[in-house]
Design a protein around this motif. Structure first.
Motif, PDB file in Angstrom:
ATOM      1  N   GLN A  11       0.848  -1.186   0.000  1.00 23.12           N
ATOM      2  CA  GLN A  11       0.000   0.000   0.000  1.00 23.12           C
ATOM      3  C   GLN A  11       0.892   1.248   0.000  1.00 23.12           C
ATOM      4  OE1 GLN A  11      -3.551  -0.159  -0.119  1.00 23.12           O
ATOM      5  NE2 GLN A  11      -2.958  -2.278  -0.586  1.00 23.12           N
ATOM      6  N   VAL A  12       0.610   2.176  -0.880  1.00 20.39           N
ATOM      7  CA  VAL A  12       1.442   3.372  -1.022  1.00 20.39           C
ATOM      8  C   VAL A  12       1.225   4.299   0.173  1.00 20.39           C
ATOM      9  CG1 VAL A  12       1.929   5.396  -2.426  1.00 20.39           C
ATOM     10  CG2 VAL A  12       1.377   3.218  -3.530  1.00 20.39           C
ATOM     11  N   VAL A  13       2.337   4.665   0.833  1.00 22.25           N
ATOM     12  CA  VAL A  13       2.245   5.568   1.990  1.00 22.25           C
ATOM     13  C   VAL A  13       3.050   6.846   1.806  1.00 22.25           C
ATOM     14  CG1 VAL A  13       1.790   3.709   3.631  1.00 22.25           C
ATOM     15  CG2 VAL A  13       4.162   4.374   3.152  1.00 22.25           C
ATOM     16  N   GLY A  14       3.898   6.905   0.776  1.00 18.41           N
ATOM     17  CA  GLY A  14       4.700   8.108   0.588  1.00 18.41           C
ATOM     18  C   GLY A  14       5.539   8.053  -0.652  1.00 18.41           C
ATOM     19  N   LEU A  15       6.316   9.131  -0.827  1.00 11.77           N
ATOM     20  CA  LEU A  15       7.179   9.276  -2.005  1.00 11.77           C
ATOM     21  C   LEU A  15       8.459   9.954  -1.549  1.00 11.77           C
ATOM     22  CD1 LEU A  15       6.670   8.602  -5.048  1.00 11.77           C
ATOM     23  CD2 LEU A  15       6.220  11.041  -5.373  1.00 11.77           C
ATOM     24  N   LEU A  16       9.589   9.523  -2.093  1.00 10.23           N
ATOM     25  CA  LEU A  16      10.874  10.111  -1.724  1.00 10.23           C
ATOM     26  C   LEU A  16      11.708  10.322  -2.971  1.00 10.23           C
ATOM     27  CD1 LEU A  16      12.834  10.954   0.571  1.00 10.23           C
ATOM     28  CD2 LEU A  16      13.702   8.608   0.560  1.00 10.23           C
ATOM     29  N   THR A  17      12.326  11.512  -3.069  1.00  7.92           N
ATOM     30  CA  THR A  17      13.216  11.798  -4.188  1.00  7.92           C
ATOM     31  C   THR A  17      14.662  11.583  -3.760  1.00  7.92           C
ATOM     32  OG1 THR A  17      13.458  14.140  -3.640  1.00  7.92           O
ATOM     33  CG2 THR A  17      11.601  13.518  -5.068  1.00  7.92           C
ATOM     34  N   GLU A  18      15.476  11.226  -4.706  1.00  7.88           N
ATOM     35  CA  GLU A  18      16.891  11.006  -4.423  1.00  7.88           C
ATOM     36  C   GLU A  18      17.556  12.295  -3.968  1.00  7.88           C
ATOM     37  OE1 GLU A  18      20.536   8.553  -6.539  1.00  7.88           O
ATOM     38  OE2 GLU A  18      19.220   9.794  -7.794  1.00  7.88           O
ATOM     39  N   ALA A  19      17.174  13.414  -4.575  1.00 13.17           N
ATOM     40  CA  ALA A  19      17.771  14.694  -4.206  1.00 13.17           C
ATOM     41  C   ALA A  19      17.478  15.044  -2.747  1.00 13.17           C
ATOM     42  CB  ALA A  19      17.243  15.793  -5.125  1.00 13.17           C
TER      43      ALA A  19
END
Length: 585
Positions: free
Chosen positions: A556-564
């Motif tokens: 279940q999708v709980v978040g998003l993270l960028t490499e930067a």
């Protein structure tokens, strides 16, 4: 009520002063050092009282310096101590692993449990007092560090200051135990805090001196190391002592391995944990029938073997039996450390080395007493760690600057040998056997606390994988966003689509969905992942942005993270750690 209000107001004011002013922190360090000095005095007197009662020795005598234990049945006292420890282990069998000062400073920002540490101190007194071949230093530093941690937490100290406070507790304890303020301070710098800096020198030295003075004022029996006054060394005498430093490092590795093997042997024996100390006590008692020098940490035996002429055969026998008794004590479950035991073993090793060199090269000018001091420090460094700690111990014990240089050189060679061939001191090796990977008290807990869950953003917009491509183009025109997270009908993560890629694809049938455009369906992050683990996933996925899901099965999708953002937060925390190290606000 009014009194409680005044106390709360005073405590609040004190918190502000300590957090904003260095002089107030020095006052706290002095209080911590005084408490550590009191704790050392009480614990040492309790252990000595047990020696007197259980083994019928004089009040001012050392247990390991007695000629024989009479009547011989008194050697069963060690098994009795093991029986009491077994009962304690049964009582606390469901408790969690106790955090020591090194682990607390490396992983937990200096947070320790005072209740658990009082139990460790009790177990150390019972172990040493009943004759097990362990020292009280581990109990000293555990209790000193825990009291400091409790005070620091009540004052809401910052992470760096709380770690320094734990170091102050350990410094005061070791300074009180050995009547050696410099030794206590550098024990804290090298082993408990992990670094020497402008920010921590004043509070740690204050605590060490306070602990030393309080213990002296209370009449505590310090662990004095008496050596002959006639130690002479010249530059041409250095080579044999440098070789001795390397050999001491190899001996330290062998001793640590042997202790580990004894621990494994007791675990594989299928004996209940509560019974193991009793069995170990019986074995130690049997060895004590031959020579009581195997009992306790070995303060009296150290004095005997340093100042008296002892035959080679007896020295070798005592060395082997002492190593065996230490391994049995720690392997069977007695509580304590190897600080003083390593010094005693080193002194024996050094005298044997000097006798061996003299037998091979009769014209050699090697001094047995000097070799004992050098090996004492070098073996102590190999097992406990801290070259400067052991060098200052030798200096404060002998008052001889001439020998201090060669002690430092041999200690450094021993440390290099252990680091290259083994990689751990005894304290961190025991943690490694539990599954930890730390090699010192340097603060790495902040890195473990920098998890994906703390860095991700939670405002994630998702679309279904069954959405028609034309509808997607209408909903997400070029320039609106770069990527969109895709899920299946059950809300499970199905991949990421690039908006530009869908817009650049030639239009086909109306039934075409965005499913074929999904990428990285098998590359995802989890909230508990550390920054290091997340960076590896980014490297494998070759993506600038990854989805965070709640688990590998539910997805279940709980978040998003960028490499930067990941690397920016890592750099910020690294800079904060650097500023704390330099003493910058």
């Amino acid at each position: 009520m009014r009194l409680a209000s005044l106390l709360d107001r005073a405590l609040s004011r004190g918190r502000v002063l300590v957090r904003t002013g260095e002089p107030a922190l020095l006052v706290v360090a002095a209080v911590i050092g005084c408490l550590a000095g009191v704790a050392v005095t009480v614990m040492s007197r309790l252990a000595q009282w047990l020696h007197v009662v259980l083994f019928a020795i004089g009040r001012d005598d050392f247990l390991s310096a007695t000629t024989t234990i009479t009547p011989s049945w008194r050697v069963l006292a060690t098994a009795g101590g093991g029986l009491l420890l077994g009962a304690v282990y049964l009582l606390f069998r469901r408790s969690q692993q106790i955090v020591d000062p090194i682990e607390a400073n490396a992983l937990h920002g200096g947070r320790m449990s005072l209740r658990d540490s009082l139990r460790v101190a009790f177990e150390a007194v019972v172990s040493n007092g009943s004759g097990a071949s362990v020292g009280l230093e581990a109990g000293y530093t555990q209790l000193g560090g825990a009291m400091a941690s409790r005070i620091g937490q009540r004052l809401h100290l910052r992470r760096a200051d709380l770690r320094t406070a734990v170091g102050c507790g350990a410094a005061g304890a070791i300074a009180a135990a050995f009547s050696a303020p410099l030794t206590g301070a550098f024990y804290s710098f090298e082993l408990i805090i992990g670094v020497y800096s402008v920010a921590n020198i004043a509070p740690v030295m204050t605590a060490a001196i306070s602990g030393f003075l309080v213990a002296q004022g209370l009449g505590a029996a310090a662990y004095t190391i008496e050596v002959p006054d006639s130690l002479t060394l010249q530059a041409v005498d250095y080579p044999p002592y440098l070789i001795l430093g390397i050999l001491a490092g190899l001996a330290a590795i062998a001793i640590m391995r042997l202790v580990t093997l004894a621990d494994i042997a007791f675990q594989k024996s299928r004996l209940p944990r509560a019974i193991r100390p009793t069995v170990g006590g019986l074995l130690i008692g049997a060895m004590a029938l031959y020579t009581p020098q195997v009992l306790a940490a070995g303060h009296g035996a150290m004095h005997l073997n340093l100042v008296q002429a002892v035959p080679v055969g007896l020295l070798l026998t005592v060395l082997v039996m002492k190593i065996a008794s230490v391994a049995v004590s720690l392997g069977s479950g007695f509580r304590g450390g190897m600080f003083f035991a390593s010094l005693f073993l080193g002194a024996l090793f050094g005298k044997l080395f000097a006798m061996g060199v003299t037998a091979i090269v009769p014209t050699s000018s090697i001094d047995p007493a000097a070799a004992a001091i050098v090996a004492m420090s070098a073996l102590g460094v190999g097992i406990v760690g801290g070259p400067l700690t052991m060098t200052f111990l030798a200096l404060e014990a002998t008052g001889d600057l001439a020998i201090t240089g060669i002690v430092l050189a041999a200690s450094l060679l021993s440390a290099i040998t252990v680091r290259e061939l083994f990689g751990y001191s005894f304290s961190t090796w025991r943690l490694h056997l539990r599954g930890e990977t730390i090699r010192s008290a340097i603060d790495v807990g902040w890195l473990r606390g920098l998890t994906v869950g703390r860095m991700m953003r939670t405002d994630v917009r998702t679309v279904l994988a069954t959405m028609p491509a034309d509808a997607f183009r209408s909903l997400f025109p070029l320039g609106s966003t770069q990527r969109v997270v895709v899920t299946d009908a059950d809300g499970r993560y199905a991949g990421i689509v690039l908006v530009a890629e869908i817009h650049s694809a030639p239009a086909s049938s109306e039934d075409e969905t965005i499913q074929p455009f999904c990428r990285h369906a098998d590359k995802m992050l989890y909230p508990s992942m550390s920054a290091q683990a997340a960076a590896k996933v980014f490297e494998m996925a070759e993506s600038e942005e990854l989805v965070v899901v709640d688990g590998s099965s539910t997805r279940q999708v709980v978040g998003l993270l960028t490499e930067a953002h990941l690397f920016r937060r890592y750099a910020e925390e690294l800079d904060k750690a650097r500023r704390n190290l330099a003493g910058e606000s």
